[in-house]
Design a protein around this motif. Sequence first.
Motif, mmCIF file in Angstrom:
data_model
loop_
_atom_site.group_PDB
_atom_site.id
_atom_site.type_symbol
_atom_site.label_atom_id
_atom_site.label_comp_id
_atom_site.label_asym_id
_atom_site.label_seq_id
_atom_site.Cartn_x
_atom_site.Cartn_y
_atom_site.Cartn_z
ATOM 1 N N VAL A 185 0.835 -1.202 0.000
ATOM 2 C CA VAL A 185 0.000 0.000 0.000
ATOM 3 C C VAL A 185 0.869 1.251 0.000
ATOM 4 O O VAL A 185 2.084 1.192 0.250
ATOM 5 C CB VAL A 185 -0.936 0.022 1.222
ATOM 6 C CG1 VAL A 185 -1.937 -1.122 1.169
ATOM 7 C CG2 VAL A 185 -0.135 -0.027 2.525
ATOM 8 N N MET A 186 0.218 2.391 -0.252
ATOM 9 C CA MET A 186 0.912 3.673 -0.136
ATOM 10 C C MET A 186 -0.106 4.757 0.195
ATOM 11 O O MET A 186 -1.319 4.582 -0.019
ATOM 12 C CB MET A 186 1.659 4.021 -1.414
ATOM 13 C CG MET A 186 0.775 4.393 -2.575
ATOM 14 S SD MET A 186 1.744 4.924 -4.017
ATOM 15 C CE MET A 186 0.424 5.317 -5.167
ATOM 16 N N THR A 187 0.387 5.885 0.690
ATOM 17 C CA THR A 187 -0.492 7.019 0.960
ATOM 18 C C THR A 187 -0.604 7.874 -0.291
ATOM 19 O O THR A 187 0.339 7.967 -1.083
ATOM 20 C CB THR A 187 0.060 7.875 2.119
ATOM 21 O OG1 THR A 187 1.347 8.390 1.753
ATOM 22 C CG2 THR A 187 0.181 7.043 3.384
ATOM 23 N N THR A 188 -1.765 8.486 -0.478
ATOM 24 C CA THR A 188 -1.976 9.282 -1.695
ATOM 25 C C THR A 188 -1.332 10.662 -1.599
ATOM 26 O O THR A 188 -1.042 11.276 -2.627
ATOM 27 C CB THR A 188 -3.483 9.443 -1.954
ATOM 28 O OG1 THR A 188 -4.106 10.052 -0.815
ATOM 29 C CG2 THR A 188 -4.128 8.103 -2.228
ATOM 30 N N ARG A 189 -1.095 11.160 -0.394
ATOM 31 C CA ARG A 189 -0.542 12.502 -0.245
ATOM 32 C C ARG A 189 0.964 12.531 -0.482
ATOM 33 O O ARG A 189 1.462 13.258 -1.347
ATOM 34 C CB ARG A 189 -0.871 13.047 1.158
ATOM 35 C CG ARG A 189 -0.358 14.468 1.429
ATOM 36 C CD ARG A 189 -0.682 14.911 2.840
ATOM 37 N NE ARG A 189 -0.079 14.027 3.822
ATOM 38 C CZ ARG A 189 1.173 14.151 4.274
ATOM 39 N NH1 ARG A 189 1.971 15.110 3.809
ATOM 40 N NH2 ARG A 189 1.649 13.314 5.172
ATOM 41 N N ALA A 190 1.712 11.727 0.299
ATOM 42 C CA ALA A 190 3.178 11.774 0.207
ATOM 43 C C ALA A 190 3.772 10.527 -0.429
ATOM 44 O O ALA A 190 4.992 10.383 -0.509
ATOM 45 C CB ALA A 190 3.774 11.988 1.600
ATOM 46 N N HIS A 191 2.901 9.597 -0.872
ATOM 47 C CA HIS A 191 3.353 8.358 -1.515
ATOM 48 C C HIS A 191 4.299 7.554 -0.605
ATOM 49 O O HIS A 191 5.281 6.992 -1.076
ATOM 50 C CB HIS A 191 4.027 8.648 -2.855
ATOM 51 C CG HIS A 191 3.098 9.234 -3.866
ATOM 52 N ND1 HIS A 191 3.525 9.689 -5.100
ATOM 53 C CD2 HIS A 191 1.757 9.467 -3.830
ATOM 54 C CE1 HIS A 191 2.487 10.155 -5.781
ATOM 55 N NE2 HIS A 191 1.411 10.032 -5.021
ATOM 56 N N ILE A 192 3.944 7.491 0.668
ATOM 57 C CA ILE A 192 4.706 6.667 1.613
ATOM 58 C C ILE A 192 4.233 5.229 1.473
ATOM 59 O O ILE A 192 3.028 4.957 1.527
ATOM 60 C CB ILE A 192 4.513 7.156 3.057
ATOM 61 C CG1 ILE A 192 4.869 8.643 3.170
ATOM 62 C CG2 ILE A 192 5.341 6.324 4.023
ATOM 63 C CD1 ILE A 192 6.276 8.980 2.735
ATOM 64 N N PRO A 221 -1.904 10.875 10.596
ATOM 65 C CA PRO A 221 -3.357 10.642 10.604
ATOM 66 C C PRO A 221 -4.077 11.521 9.600
ATOM 67 O O PRO A 221 -3.744 12.697 9.417
ATOM 68 C CB PRO A 221 -3.744 11.000 12.044
ATOM 69 C CG PRO A 221 -2.512 10.715 12.837
ATOM 70 C CD PRO A 221 -1.374 11.123 11.947
ATOM 71 N N GLY A 222 -5.049 10.922 8.929
ATOM 72 C CA GLY A 222 -5.806 11.614 7.892
ATOM 73 C C GLY A 222 -5.378 11.240 6.497
ATOM 74 O O GLY A 222 -6.125 11.480 5.536
ATOM 75 N N ASP A 223 -4.172 10.647 6.343
ATOM 76 C CA ASP A 223 -3.710 10.214 5.027
ATOM 77 C C ASP A 223 -4.584 9.074 4.511
ATOM 78 O O ASP A 223 -4.964 8.166 5.274
ATOM 79 C CB ASP A 223 -2.255 9.755 5.083
ATOM 80 C CG ASP A 223 -1.278 10.920 5.150
ATOM 81 O OD1 ASP A 223 -1.716 12.064 4.918
ATOM 82 O OD2 ASP A 223 -0.089 10.680 5.446
ATOM 83 N N ILE A 224 -4.878 9.109 3.224
ATOM 84 C CA ILE A 224 -5.647 8.037 2.573
ATOM 85 C C ILE A 224 -4.673 6.981 2.048
ATOM 86 O O ILE A 224 -3.654 7.311 1.440
ATOM 87 C CB ILE A 224 -6.502 8.579 1.424
ATOM 88 C CG1 ILE A 224 -7.462 9.646 1.950
ATOM 89 C CG2 ILE A 224 -7.269 7.453 0.738
ATOM 90 C CD1 ILE A 224 -8.406 9.152 3.019
ATOM 91 N N VAL A 225 -5.017 5.714 2.295
ATOM 92 C CA VAL A 225 -4.153 4.595 1.909
ATOM 93 C C VAL A 225 -4.804 3.815 0.778
ATOM 94 O O VAL A 225 -5.990 3.460 0.849
ATOM 95 C CB VAL A 225 -3.908 3.667 3.116
ATOM 96 C CG1 VAL A 225 -3.055 2.470 2.708
ATOM 97 C CG2 VAL A 225 -3.249 4.443 4.253
ATOM 98 N N VAL A 226 -4.023 3.517 -0.277
ATOM 99 C CA VAL A 226 -4.516 2.756 -1.430
ATOM 100 C C VAL A 226 -3.542 1.624 -1.750
ATOM 101 O O VAL A 226 -2.417 1.596 -1.250
ATOM 102 C CB VAL A 226 -4.688 3.660 -2.674
ATOM 103 C CG1 VAL A 226 -5.708 4.746 -2.419
ATOM 104 C CG2 VAL A 226 -3.343 4.256 -3.091
ATOM 105 N N GLY A 240 -8.272 2.627 3.251
ATOM 106 C CA GLY A 240 -8.862 3.377 4.347
ATOM 107 C C GLY A 240 -8.062 4.607 4.691
ATOM 108 O O GLY A 240 -7.298 5.125 3.869
ATOM 109 N N GLU A 241 -8.189 5.053 5.949
ATOM 110 C CA GLU A 241 -7.557 6.291 6.398
ATOM 111 C C GLU A 241 -6.662 6.032 7.604
ATOM 112 O O GLU A 241 -7.049 5.306 8.537
ATOM 113 C CB GLU A 241 -8.643 7.298 6.780
ATOM 114 C CG GLU A 241 -8.120 8.628 7.287
ATOM 115 C CD GLU A 241 -9.240 9.569 7.682
ATOM 116 O OE1 GLU A 241 -8.991 10.461 8.518
ATOM 117 O OE2 GLU A 241 -10.372 9.406 7.172
ATOM 118 N N VAL A 242 -5.482 6.619 7.601
ATOM 119 C CA VAL A 242 -4.552 6.495 8.724
ATOM 120 C C VAL A 242 -5.139 7.194 9.953
ATOM 121 O O VAL A 242 -5.607 8.334 9.873
ATOM 122 C CB VAL A 242 -3.181 7.120 8.377
ATOM 123 C CG1 VAL A 242 -2.263 7.104 9.611
ATOM 124 C CG2 VAL A 242 -2.527 6.364 7.217
#
Length: 284
Positions: A185-192, A221-226, A240-242
Amino acid sequence: MREFIHSWKFKVILCIFGLMFGFMIYAAIAAGAASLPERILQSITRPFAQLSTTISTWTEDKLDMLVNAEKYKRENEELREKISQLNERNINIDELEIYNSTLQEMLGIHIENPDFEWAPKTCTIIARNANDIFGGFRINRGSDDGLAVYDLVLTSIGVVGIITEVAPNYAKVSTNLSKEFEVGVMTTRAHITGVIQNDIIYAKDGLCQISFIEKNSDIKPGDIVVTIGTDLYPANQIIGEVVAVFDDPNGLSMHALVKPSEDVFRLTNVLVVTGFDGKNENLN
């Protein structure tokens, strides 16, 4: 007999009848003197008339049941058949509504993912795995419908799990809370990036755990995970959401807790992605 006639008991009985007769005459006179004989006769015969009416009504009902028993039986069978047809119609309407809803969900996802292939029919949850804290369940489609192990299970809201067991007419789904659900998975904001590696401690609270996050990564918290696109799973499907971030005890990496976008314990129907561009390309 002669002694009884001269006894005091007989005299008392005569007095009682005399009083009753007197009351009847008085009632008849009060109602109208011209109809005295008629009133007396009515007072005497009324109980017998009521009893006769009751017996007549009961007899008619019983005779009607006997004479028309076959007719009533036939009408009852016709009514039962109509009720059965109505119930079947209602079931068909419910199934049609579910099917239409599923098609709408597929259409919405397909617009964003035109390469997706789907299970051809509605996938309905038919059983929950007993005592499964992760919320695993079975659906009413299997290998006969093109389903295979590792197929992604989702709704229009987000990913809910993967197929982990397949039979011809059903499939077992391990949810996004289970330990079998290891997905990149990764976060959509910072691509972590990281990997879902669930822990029963957090799963019982309905949370996923992401591991292997680099130390000091910009995840919060608040980052969206895909999902990350791989040979097994398509990319950019919402998990979901961190909700929390913490350091691993080794001090070299971090973990994140994710609240899934879909509540797996409240599902009744799901979608299954059976194919997408790049699936199994690098598998032997």
